[in-house]
Design an enzyme around this catalytic site. Sequence first.
Site, PDB file in Angstrom:
ATOM      1  N   ASN A   9      34.898  15.624  26.141  1.00  0.00           N
ATOM      2  CA  ASN A   9      34.060  14.537  25.637  1.00  0.00           C
ATOM      3  C   ASN A   9      33.148  14.111  26.787  1.00  0.00           C
ATOM      4  OD1 ASN A   9      32.942  12.191  24.687  1.00  0.00           O
ATOM      5  ND2 ASN A   9      34.874  11.057  24.534  1.00  0.00           N
ATOM      6  N   LYS A  11      30.809  12.028  26.799  1.00  0.00           N
ATOM      7  CA  LYS A  11      30.401  10.613  26.712  1.00  0.00           C
ATOM      8  C   LYS A  11      28.895  10.482  26.964  1.00  0.00           C
ATOM      9  CE  LYS A  11      35.109   9.284  27.732  1.00  0.00           C
ATOM     10  NZ  LYS A  11      36.062   8.357  28.303  1.00  0.00           N
ATOM     11  N   HIS A  95      36.897   6.764  18.719  1.00  0.00           N
ATOM     12  CA  HIS A  95      37.243   6.716  20.143  1.00  0.00           C
ATOM     13  C   HIS A  95      37.413   5.257  20.559  1.00  0.00           C
ATOM     14  CE1 HIS A  95      36.952   7.069  24.482  1.00  0.00           C
ATOM     15  NE2 HIS A  95      37.283   8.342  24.335  1.00  0.00           N
ATOM     16  N   GLU A  97      36.404   3.675  22.995  1.00  0.00           N
ATOM     17  CA  GLU A  97      35.164   3.035  23.464  1.00  0.00           C
ATOM     18  C   GLU A  97      34.300   2.598  22.283  1.00  0.00           C
ATOM     19  OE1 GLU A  97      34.134   6.261  26.083  1.00  0.00           O
ATOM     20  OE2 GLU A  97      35.857   5.725  27.321  1.00  0.00           O
ATOM     21  N   GLU A 165      45.085   8.708  22.804  1.00  0.00           N
ATOM     22  CA  GLU A 165      44.485   8.336  24.083  1.00  0.00           C
ATOM     23  C   GLU A 165      44.875   6.903  24.432  1.00  0.00           C
ATOM     24  OE1 GLU A 165      40.781  10.970  24.952  1.00  0.00           O
ATOM     25  OE2 GLU A 165      40.137   9.213  23.834  1.00  0.00           O
ATOM     26  N   GLY A 171      39.983   7.066  32.033  1.00  0.00           N
ATOM     27  CA  GLY A 171      39.083   6.822  33.153  1.00  0.00           C
ATOM     28  C   GLY A 171      39.713   6.040  34.294  1.00  0.00           C
ATOM     29  N   SER A 211      42.751  10.574  31.619  1.00  0.00           N
ATOM     30  CA  SER A 211      42.893  11.031  33.006  1.00  0.00           C
ATOM     31  C   SER A 211      43.516  12.427  33.129  1.00  0.00           C
ATOM     32  CB  SER A 211      43.686  10.010  33.830  1.00  0.00           C
ATOM     33  OG  SER A 211      42.977   8.779  33.889  1.00  0.00           O
TER      34      SER A 211
HETATM   35  P1  13P Z   1      39.122  10.529  30.980  1.00  0.00           P
HETATM   36  O1  13P Z   1      39.604  11.950  30.937  1.00  0.00           O
HETATM   37  O2  13P Z   1      37.904  10.344  31.835  1.00  0.00           O
HETATM   38  O3  13P Z   1      40.223   9.559  31.301  1.00  0.00           O
HETATM   39  O4  13P Z   1      38.617  10.164  29.500  1.00  0.00           O
HETATM   40  C1  13P Z   1      39.439  10.427  28.410  1.00  0.00           C
HETATM   41  C2  13P Z   1      38.683  10.231  27.163  1.00  0.00           C
HETATM   42  O5  13P Z   1      38.302   9.118  26.812  1.00  0.00           O
HETATM   43  C3  13P Z   1      38.339  11.423  26.368  1.00  0.00           C
HETATM   44  O6  13P Z   1      37.864  11.088  25.104  1.00  0.00           O
END
Ligand code: 13P
Length: 252
Positions: A9, A11, A95, A97, A165, A171, A211
């Site tokens: 992803n 982003k 997601h 976010e 997740e 992150g 992560s």
């Molecule tokens: P990270 O791997 O940067 O923690 O992000 C995970 C994520 O949100 C994938 O959709």
Amino acid sequence: MREWIVAGNWKMHNTINESIALAKAIKQGLPVVKNGEIIIAPTFTALFSVGEAISGSKILLAAQNMYYEDKGAFTGEISPGMLKDVGCTYVIIGHSERRKYFHEQDNDVNLKVKKALMAGLKPIMCVGETDEERVKGVTQSVVGRQVKEGLNGVEKIDNIVIAYEPIWAIGTGKVATPEQAQEVHFFIRNILKNLYGGSTVDDIRILYGGSVTKDNIGDLIAMKDINGALVGGASLKADAFLGIIRQISGKK
Ligand code: 13P
């Protein structure tokens, strides 16, 4: 046969040219992939060019979001048909976010999942608890609600992928332990079994995200109900992403 998945992803990162370069580097370094799928989800503006860059490879294209209407006066939104048109096979839905910054509710997620399926896209439906919810001991009720409401009225689960997740792991560099992740994946699979019956659910992929790196994925993927990874930060560098793919394809 339950196939594993490694999905990146990206982003809100990368220009079109940067996206093409990253996609080509992943394509070039890809090992022979058996029993698995590699998916990348660039930004909307790069989908077409990345689709061209990965053509002829095993890499599949995903979008990071979509709207649940076919067309109309919805300024700034993208329909499932448009994503099919640009070559997407998968679409990430719900997601954390999107839920946090854009106030998506379980009901929005549900409408999007149903619409994606209707349009022939495969949803990667994301669920996960906050740090506060984990500390309070309500992880299962939160994740359970997200799974059940997200799938409300969905008759067939075959084309759906679930991504667990935990928000506190996204992150942050704070990865869930394999045991913590397995516990929630097992819980999710049991919900699906209750909803859809055992044999169908055996083939459903439940991905872990939060992560993930090439150094921690080996122990996670060894868990019975962890069928792959949804990767953020480590999907933005070809070497890091390919390292995760190699770890998984060597173990599953
Ligand atoms: P990270 O791997 O940067 O923690 O992000 C995970 C994520 O949100 C994938 O959709």
